[in-house]
Design a protein around this motif. Sequence first.
Motif, PDB file in Angstrom:
ATOM      1  N   THR A   1       0.823  -1.206   0.000  1.00  0.00           N
ATOM      2  CA  THR A   1       0.000   0.000   0.000  1.00  0.00           C
ATOM      3  C   THR A   1       0.857   1.255   0.000  1.00  0.00           C
ATOM      4  OG1 THR A   1      -1.733  -1.181   1.218  1.00  0.00           O
ATOM      5  CG2 THR A   1      -1.822   1.222   1.241  1.00  0.00           C
ATOM      6  N   VAL A   2       1.911   1.266   0.817  1.00  0.00           N
ATOM      7  CA  VAL A   2       2.799   2.432   0.879  1.00  0.00           C
ATOM      8  C   VAL A   2       3.491   2.644  -0.459  1.00  0.00           C
ATOM      9  CG1 VAL A   2       4.905   3.322   1.935  1.00  0.00           C
ATOM     10  CG2 VAL A   2       3.125   2.327   3.372  1.00  0.00           C
ATOM     11  N   ARG A   3       3.979   1.568  -1.057  1.00  0.00           N
ATOM     12  CA  ARG A   3       4.661   1.712  -2.354  1.00  0.00           C
ATOM     13  C   ARG A   3       3.697   2.227  -3.425  1.00  0.00           C
ATOM     14  NH1 ARG A   3       8.898   0.560  -5.484  1.00  0.00           N
ATOM     15  NH2 ARG A   3       8.503  -0.118  -7.617  1.00  0.00           N
ATOM     16  N   THR A   4       2.459   1.714  -3.427  1.00  0.00           N
ATOM     17  CA  THR A   4       1.476   2.182  -4.406  1.00  0.00           C
ATOM     18  C   THR A   4       1.191   3.664  -4.223  1.00  0.00           C
ATOM     19  OG1 THR A   4       0.458  -0.019  -4.491  1.00  0.00           O
ATOM     20  CG2 THR A   4      -0.862   1.839  -5.267  1.00  0.00           C
ATOM     21  N   ALA A   5       1.060   4.103  -2.970  1.00  0.00           N
ATOM     22  CA  ALA A   5       0.781   5.513  -2.697  1.00  0.00           C
ATOM     23  C   ALA A   5       1.946   6.397  -3.129  1.00  0.00           C
ATOM     24  CB  ALA A   5       0.487   5.708  -1.211  1.00  0.00           C
ATOM     25  N   LEU A   6       3.172   5.975  -2.814  1.00  0.00           N
ATOM     26  CA  LEU A   6       4.345   6.774  -3.202  1.00  0.00           C
ATOM     27  C   LEU A   6       4.501   6.821  -4.720  1.00  0.00           C
ATOM     28  CD1 LEU A   6       7.080   5.808  -0.569  1.00  0.00           C
ATOM     29  CD2 LEU A   6       6.058   8.060  -0.935  1.00  0.00           C
ATOM     30  N   THR A   7       4.257   5.697  -5.381  1.00  0.00           N
ATOM     31  CA  THR A   7       4.358   5.681  -6.845  1.00  0.00           C
ATOM     32  C   THR A   7       3.337   6.608  -7.483  1.00  0.00           C
ATOM     33  OG1 THR A   7       5.150   3.387  -6.790  1.00  0.00           O
ATOM     34  CG2 THR A   7       4.296   4.198  -8.885  1.00  0.00           C
ATOM     35  N   ALA A   8       2.103   6.586  -6.964  1.00  0.00           N
ATOM     36  CA  ALA A   8       1.064   7.470  -7.491  1.00  0.00           C
ATOM     37  C   ALA A   8       1.440   8.938  -7.270  1.00  0.00           C
ATOM     38  CB  ALA A   8      -0.270   7.161  -6.819  1.00  0.00           C
ATOM     39  N   TRP A   9       1.951   9.248  -6.075  1.00  0.00           N
ATOM     40  CA  TRP A   9       2.354  10.632  -5.803  1.00  0.00           C
ATOM     41  C   TRP A   9       3.501  11.061  -6.707  1.00  0.00           C
ATOM     42  CZ3 TRP A   9       7.083  12.427  -3.756  1.00  0.00           C
ATOM     43  CH2 TRP A   9       7.109  13.794  -3.508  1.00  0.00           C
ATOM     44  N   LEU A  10       4.482  10.184  -6.911  1.00  0.00           N
ATOM     45  CA  LEU A  10       5.621  10.522  -7.762  1.00  0.00           C
ATOM     46  C   LEU A  10       5.182  10.764  -9.205  1.00  0.00           C
ATOM     47  CD1 LEU A  10       8.354   8.063  -6.424  1.00  0.00           C
ATOM     48  CD2 LEU A  10       8.427  10.564  -6.346  1.00  0.00           C
TER      49      LEU A  10
ATOM     50  N   PRO B   1      17.702  35.530 -21.003  1.00  0.00           N
ATOM     51  CA  PRO B   1      18.802  34.605 -21.330  1.00  0.00           C
ATOM     52  C   PRO B   1      18.701  33.295 -20.547  1.00  0.00           C
ATOM     53  CG  PRO B   1      19.644  36.810 -20.858  1.00  0.00           C
ATOM     54  CD  PRO B   1      18.207  36.808 -20.469  1.00  0.00           C
ATOM     55  N   SER B   2      19.172  32.218 -21.180  1.00  0.00           N
ATOM     56  CA  SER B   2      19.229  30.889 -20.549  1.00  0.00           C
ATOM     57  C   SER B   2      17.873  30.465 -19.986  1.00  0.00           C
ATOM     58  CB  SER B   2      20.291  30.865 -19.441  1.00  0.00           C
ATOM     59  OG  SER B   2      21.564  31.151 -19.967  1.00  0.00           O
ATOM     60  N   ALA B   3      16.830  30.673 -20.754  1.00  0.00           N
ATOM     61  CA  ALA B   3      15.489  30.299 -20.301  1.00  0.00           C
ATOM     62  C   ALA B   3      15.382  28.793 -20.079  1.00  0.00           C
ATOM     63  CB  ALA B   3      14.448  30.753 -21.324  1.00  0.00           C
ATOM     64  N   LEU B   4      16.091  28.001 -20.881  1.00  0.00           N
ATOM     65  CA  LEU B   4      16.020  26.549 -20.733  1.00  0.00           C
ATOM     66  C   LEU B   4      16.589  26.112 -19.392  1.00  0.00           C
ATOM     67  CD1 LEU B   4      15.446  23.738 -21.837  1.00  0.00           C
ATOM     68  CD2 LEU B   4      17.691  23.779 -22.968  1.00  0.00           C
ATOM     69  N   ALA B   5      17.742  26.652 -19.024  1.00  0.00           N
ATOM     70  CA  ALA B   5      18.345  26.278 -17.741  1.00  0.00           C
ATOM     71  C   ALA B   5      17.445  26.678 -16.582  1.00  0.00           C
ATOM     72  CB  ALA B   5      19.718  26.936 -17.594  1.00  0.00           C
ATOM     73  N   ILE B   6      16.883  27.872 -16.627  1.00  0.00           N
ATOM     74  CA  ILE B   6      15.991  28.334 -15.554  1.00  0.00           C
ATOM     75  C   ILE B   6      14.742  27.458 -15.484  1.00  0.00           C
ATOM     76  CG2 ILE B   6      14.573  30.249 -14.754  1.00  0.00           C
ATOM     77  CD1 ILE B   6      16.622  32.130 -16.030  1.00  0.00           C
ATOM     78  N   GLY B   7      14.166  27.137 -16.645  1.00  0.00           N
ATOM     79  CA  GLY B   7      12.971  26.314 -16.666  1.00  0.00           C
ATOM     80  C   GLY B   7      13.211  24.926 -16.099  1.00  0.00           C
ATOM     81  N   LEU B   8      14.350  24.308 -16.455  1.00  0.00           N
ATOM     82  CA  LEU B   8      14.650  22.973 -15.939  1.00  0.00           C
ATOM     83  C   LEU B   8      14.862  22.996 -14.429  1.00  0.00           C
ATOM     84  CD1 LEU B   8      17.021  21.644 -18.753  1.00  0.00           C
ATOM     85  CD2 LEU B   8      14.667  20.950 -18.300  1.00  0.00           C
ATOM     86  N   VAL B   9      15.561  24.003 -13.930  1.00  0.00           N
ATOM     87  CA  VAL B   9      15.769  24.117 -12.484  1.00  0.00           C
ATOM     88  C   VAL B   9      14.438  24.355 -11.778  1.00  0.00           C
ATOM     89  CG1 VAL B   9      16.830  25.518 -10.672  1.00  0.00           C
ATOM     90  CG2 VAL B   9      18.158  24.872 -12.675  1.00  0.00           C
ATOM     91  N   ALA B  10      13.580  25.184 -12.372  1.00  0.00           N
ATOM     92  CA  ALA B  10      12.256  25.426 -11.779  1.00  0.00           C
ATOM     93  C   ALA B  10      11.456  24.132 -11.689  1.00  0.00           C
ATOM     94  CB  ALA B  10      11.500  26.465 -12.606  1.00  0.00           C
ATOM     95  N   GLY B  11      11.524  23.318 -12.744  1.00  0.00           N
ATOM     96  CA  GLY B  11      10.816  22.048 -12.713  1.00  0.00           C
ATOM     97  C   GLY B  11      11.368  21.101 -11.666  1.00  0.00           C
ATOM     98  N   LEU B  12      12.686  21.021 -11.544  1.00  0.00           N
ATOM     99  CA  LEU B  12      13.292  20.133 -10.556  1.00  0.00           C
ATOM    100  C   LEU B  12      12.989  20.586  -9.130  1.00  0.00           C
ATOM    101  CD1 LEU B  12      16.759  19.577 -12.277  1.00  0.00           C
ATOM    102  CD2 LEU B  12      14.947  17.876 -11.991  1.00  0.00           C
ATOM    103  N   CYS B  13      13.033  21.895  -8.897  1.00  0.00           N
ATOM    104  CA  CYS B  13      12.766  22.415  -7.555  1.00  0.00           C
ATOM    105  C   CYS B  13      11.307  22.257  -7.160  1.00  0.00           C
ATOM    106  CB  CYS B  13      13.171  23.884  -7.468  1.00  0.00           C
ATOM    107  SG  CYS B  13      14.961  24.151  -7.500  1.00  0.00           S
ATOM    108  N   GLU B  14      10.442  22.006  -8.132  1.00  0.00           N
ATOM    109  CA  GLU B  14       9.020  21.814  -7.827  1.00  0.00           C
ATOM    110  C   GLU B  14       8.789  20.508  -7.075  1.00  0.00           C
ATOM    111  OE1 GLU B  14       5.320  23.371  -7.629  1.00  0.00           O
ATOM    112  OE2 GLU B  14       7.089  24.324  -8.538  1.00  0.00           O
ATOM    113  N   PHE B  15       9.820  19.684  -6.916  1.00  0.00           N
ATOM    114  CA  PHE B  15       9.706  18.466  -6.117  1.00  0.00           C
ATOM    115  C   PHE B  15       9.298  18.806  -4.686  1.00  0.00           C
ATOM    116  CE2 PHE B  15      11.376  15.106  -3.362  1.00  0.00           C
ATOM    117  CZ  PHE B  15      10.880  13.972  -3.973  1.00  0.00           C
TER     118      PHE B  15
END
Length: 347
Positions: free
Chosen positions: A194-203, A227-241
């Motif tokens: 159950t815990v693994r299913t919940a974590l997988t769904a959340w991820l 400038p460097s919109a791609l780098a900023i966008g990728l970091v923004a996505g990763l930090c959304e964790f």
Amino acid sequence: MSQPSHPESDNARILRQAMVAMGGIGLAVLLWQLHQLLLVLFASMLVAMMLHDFGHLLQRRLRLPFALALPLAVILPLLFLAVVFGLFGTLMFQQFVALSEQLPEAAARLEGWLRSTAPGREAIAEIEKFAPSMSQILGIAQSALGSLGTAVTDLAVVLVAAVFIAAQPRLYVDGVIGLLDAARAARARETFGTVRTALTAWLKAQAIGMAFVAVGTTAGLSLIGLPSALAIGLVAGLCEFVPYLGVVVVTLPTVVLAFGQDVQTGWLTILVLVVVQQLQGNVVMPIAQRSFGDLPPVLTIFSLIAAGTLMGPLGVILAVPLTVVGMALLRVRLHRLGRTSALTGDV
């Protein structure tokens, strides 16, 4: 006719109850003293689950043995993170160097203007009272370096432990369950599932939100010419964790960079970031959570606050997955209580 109670048996029962209570309190204190170690262990298990699933995905897509797919599942994300944060860090460093060259002149002009008025002189006097001394600055710097060293050490431990767990997850799960009797072992396996299913769904839901933030931020900042919109966008996505906190970490340096270009770019950057976050929070995540897993936003906010207060920065990072695990365990417990009540009612 009831037998009279013996004082010796009553005293023995009270002593056993007192010993059990003392043992419970001692265990709680021990676990609290080791909470940082337990957080590192939980982080290792979470990363191991992601590496294990990613390794199986690469195994299916590339038709590789798992022994080769798992190292690839470790190397590819590390390379990606190194490139993304390297580009973002270089961009921010260059911008802050430029700002550091402009700030002294701007600060001197501001100070001169303040000293030309009586309220300004009073404000400067009050500010100087609260200015930190050199020893305080050195103490803050030493504390920051110590925290950085601890973070790097914890990250290395998490990564190494995660690789070992991801390589043989059943070994560790079966090792824990093997300590229990047959009835408890069955319940433990059900709880693990159950815990693994919940974590997988959340991820999965979190990955959708992170991808939307990365793509939306990159597209929006590219349109306004930052400038460097791609780098900023990728970091923004990763930090959304880390919900809510991640956007603050990215927004502050990005807005500084934008206003360093010109005022119009700065305001447009704020508009882009706000629009992306509103769409992600009010449209994308509700749809993703409806499909994979639901976590109330209020519960997320208070879990971040509580984890930060009680367990520090690592607790903030792991606050939401810990909350997901807690809710999964609560559902398992309520389900078992309901099932037990139904059986008792039938009898």
